[in-house]
Motif scaffolding. Structure first.
Motif, mmCIF file in Angstrom:
data_model
loop_
_atom_site.group_PDB
_atom_site.id
_atom_site.type_symbol
_atom_site.label_atom_id
_atom_site.label_comp_id
_atom_site.label_asym_id
_atom_site.label_seq_id
_atom_site.Cartn_x
_atom_site.Cartn_y
_atom_site.Cartn_z
ATOM 1 N N VAL A 62 -12.247 -6.528 3.119
ATOM 2 C CA VAL A 62 -11.743 -5.250 2.620
ATOM 3 C C VAL A 62 -10.218 -5.191 2.723
ATOM 4 N N ALA A 63 -9.667 -5.776 3.776
ATOM 5 C CA ALA A 63 -8.212 -5.735 3.974
ATOM 6 C C ALA A 63 -7.448 -6.391 2.828
ATOM 7 N N SER A 64 -8.137 -7.221 2.043
ATOM 8 C CA SER A 64 -7.442 -7.880 0.931
ATOM 9 C C SER A 64 -7.037 -6.894 -0.154
ATOM 10 N N TRP A 65 -7.497 -5.637 -0.073
ATOM 11 C CA TRP A 65 -7.074 -4.656 -1.084
ATOM 12 C C TRP A 65 -5.555 -4.509 -1.098
ATOM 13 N N THR A 66 -4.924 -4.642 0.068
ATOM 14 C CA THR A 66 -3.469 -4.471 0.105
ATOM 15 C C THR A 66 -2.753 -5.595 -0.640
ATOM 16 N N THR A 67 -3.283 -6.805 -0.550
ATOM 17 C CA THR A 67 -2.668 -7.927 -1.267
ATOM 18 C C THR A 67 -2.731 -7.708 -2.776
ATOM 19 N N VAL A 68 -3.921 -7.340 -3.248
ATOM 20 C CA VAL A 68 -4.103 -7.144 -4.691
ATOM 21 C C VAL A 68 -3.308 -5.924 -5.165
ATOM 22 N N PHE A 94 -4.778 2.255 -9.866
ATOM 23 C CA PHE A 94 -5.429 1.241 -9.035
ATOM 24 C C PHE A 94 -6.440 1.961 -8.162
ATOM 25 N N LEU A 95 -7.708 1.594 -8.277
ATOM 26 C CA LEU A 95 -8.793 2.206 -7.511
ATOM 27 C C LEU A 95 -9.437 1.164 -6.605
ATOM 28 N N TRP A 96 -9.802 1.588 -5.387
ATOM 29 C CA TRP A 96 -10.675 0.713 -4.595
ATOM 30 C C TRP A 96 -11.644 1.553 -3.774
ATOM 31 N N HIS A 97 -12.791 0.942 -3.470
ATOM 32 C CA HIS A 97 -13.877 1.640 -2.785
ATOM 33 C C HIS A 97 -14.766 0.578 -2.143
ATOM 34 N N THR A 98 -15.635 0.982 -1.230
ATOM 35 C CA THR A 98 -16.685 0.091 -0.760
ATOM 36 C C THR A 98 -18.013 0.566 -1.335
ATOM 37 N N ALA A 99 -18.881 -0.406 -1.647
ATOM 38 C CA ALA A 99 -20.104 -0.088 -2.380
ATOM 39 C C ALA A 99 -21.071 0.752 -1.555
ATOM 40 N N ASP A 100 -21.011 0.599 -0.220
ATOM 41 C CA ASP A 100 -21.968 1.332 0.604
ATOM 42 C C ASP A 100 -21.324 2.504 1.338
ATOM 43 N N ASP A 101 -20.189 2.973 0.861
ATOM 44 C CA ASP A 101 -19.534 4.144 1.450
ATOM 45 C C ASP A 101 -20.508 5.323 1.410
ATOM 46 N N VAL A 152 -14.199 -3.010 -5.930
ATOM 47 C CA VAL A 152 -15.291 -2.514 -5.103
ATOM 48 C C VAL A 152 -15.725 -3.638 -4.161
ATOM 49 N N PHE A 153 -15.639 -3.331 -2.865
ATOM 50 C CA PHE A 153 -16.015 -4.294 -1.838
ATOM 51 C C PHE A 153 -17.446 -4.013 -1.387
ATOM 52 N N GLU A 154 -18.166 -5.088 -1.017
ATOM 53 C CA GLU A 154 -19.603 -4.964 -0.757
ATOM 54 C C GLU A 154 -19.924 -4.004 0.372
ATOM 55 N N LYS A 155 -19.193 -4.115 1.471
ATOM 56 C CA LYS A 155 -19.545 -3.326 2.646
ATOM 57 C C LYS A 155 -18.310 -2.755 3.323
ATOM 58 N N GLY A 156 -18.499 -1.593 3.926
ATOM 59 C CA GLY A 156 -17.424 -0.995 4.708
ATOM 60 C C GLY A 156 -17.608 0.509 4.798
ATOM 61 N N PRO A 157 -17.390 1.082 5.974
ATOM 62 C CA PRO A 157 -17.553 2.520 6.140
ATOM 63 C C PRO A 157 -16.436 3.302 5.460
ATOM 64 N N HIS A 158 -16.661 4.581 5.311
ATOM 65 C CA HIS A 158 -15.638 5.445 4.731
ATOM 66 C C HIS A 158 -14.438 5.538 5.671
ATOM 67 N N GLY A 159 -13.260 5.663 5.076
ATOM 68 C CA GLY A 159 -12.058 5.933 5.871
ATOM 69 C C GLY A 159 -11.418 4.714 6.492
ATOM 70 N N MET A 160 -11.473 3.565 5.827
ATOM 71 C CA MET A 160 -11.000 2.326 6.440
ATOM 72 C C MET A 160 -9.482 2.177 6.453
ATOM 73 N N GLY A 161 -8.777 2.938 5.655
ATOM 74 C CA GLY A 161 -7.318 2.796 5.637
ATOM 75 C C GLY A 161 -6.909 1.408 5.203
ATOM 76 N N LEU A 162 -6.089 0.736 6.001
ATOM 77 C CA LEU A 162 -5.666 -0.629 5.682
ATOM 78 C C LEU A 162 -6.837 -1.612 5.713
ATOM 79 N N GLY A 163 -7.907 -1.250 6.389
ATOM 80 C CA GLY A 163 -9.080 -2.118 6.440
ATOM 81 C C GLY A 163 -8.917 -3.329 7.339
ATOM 82 N N GLU A 164 -8.025 -3.251 8.295
ATOM 83 C CA GLU A 164 -7.711 -4.434 9.109
ATOM 84 C C GLU A 164 -8.899 -4.941 9.916
ATOM 85 N N GLN A 165 -9.909 -4.109 10.136
ATOM 86 C CA GLN A 165 -11.077 -4.535 10.897
ATOM 87 C C GLN A 165 -12.010 -5.428 10.087
#
Length: 268
Positions: free
Chosen positions: A252-258, A202-209, A235-248
């Motif tokens: 992006v935070a939906s990665w945990t659900t999937v 399972f891979l996830w990333h943000t496109a503008d990392d 791959v999520f459209e936006k988000g900085p590197h190092g988001m972890g859970l992505g709660e902000q």
């Protein structure tokens, strides 16, 4: 890391191979986050940090999220710089073997041990997914008789390649030193090392990392596809590197659900 009275469990009782001292940073260890009730597999968490440190927000919070979906977790304290390759890989391999050896103690199935990691910890996760062995049946240490092949890997915004133009130079230099051996660069450019035996991924990333570019995940996914290894890529459209859970960021935070659904599909 908030340890909540938890204790680090040393992976080697007599000192790790190549240890240069006996302090915490010389002593690979795991911290257990068990779950009450009937469970199946467990996941070992490798925080990121460019092979220079281990980020707190990619350790315990991830273990607690896994607990919240019914999966036991272990946060790995692997060795970072000034330690070089192969220390970190040796540590995560030992962690998988250790958890398998103590599966009954932790109430899990030794046949379902996954590894999840972020950034450089994602490189470490993909490394054990491509560089593993099935154990040494003649080993004096019974832990070393177990396979270190994970049953699933989850590299999150991972470093994958050590080759330009998409490599993360800092992680490579921290792991291999200032003048890396070209053979090690090749060996640890993991898009080149995928085989049909690489675990489901399972891979996830943000496109503008802009810390670790998304092409790293694309390279690994392409290699998985060529080798018919089952994988998810998100791959999520936006988000900085190092988001972890992505709660902000709710998107992006939906990665945990999937990812949780994917883990259940993998029988964790």
């Amino acid at each position: 890391m908030a340890e909540n009275n938890k204790e680090w469990i040393k992976l080697w009782s007599e000192g790790a191979p190549g240890a240069q001292g006996n302090g915490d940073e010389d002593t690979p260890a795991i911290m257990a986050y068990p779950v009450n009730g009937e469970v199946k597999g467990a996941v070992i968490v490798c925080p990121g940090g460019g092979y220079a440190m281990r980020a707190d927000h990619e350790g315990e919070p991830i273990a607690l999220w896994l607990n919240s979906i019914g999966i036991p977790a272990f946060v790995l304290r692997y060795r970072v710089a000034p330690y070089r390759y192969p220390s970190a890989l040796t540590d995560v391999q030992r962690a998988v073997r250790y958890v398998r050896h103590h599966a009954d103690q932790y109430g899990i199935q030794g046949s379902r041990v996954g590894v999840l990691g972020f950034s450089a910890g994602g490189h470490l996760t993909a490394s054990i997914g491509t560089h593993f062995d099935l154990g040494n049946p003649n080993a004096t240490d019974p832990i070393d008789r177990h396979s270190c092949r994970p049953d699933a890997i989850i590299p999150c915004y991972p470093v994958i390649t050590f080759k330009p133009p998409f490599y993360h130079k800092g992680s490579m230099l921290n792991l291999l030193g200032d003048s890396p051996d070209p053979e090690l660069i090749e060996y640890l450019s993991l898009e080149e090392k995928v085989t049909p035996d690489t675990p489901p991924t399972f891979l996830w990333h943000t496109a503008d990392d802009d810390g670790v570019v998304v092409e790293n995940s694309f390279l690994f996914a392409t290699a998985l596809r060529k080798n018919n290894v089952p994988f998810d890529l998100h791959v999520f459209e936006k988000g900085p590197h190092g988001m972890g859970l992505g709660e902000q960021d709710p998107h992006v935070a939906s990665w945990t659900t999937v990812c949780g659904l994917w883990l259940k599909k993998q029988q964790f």
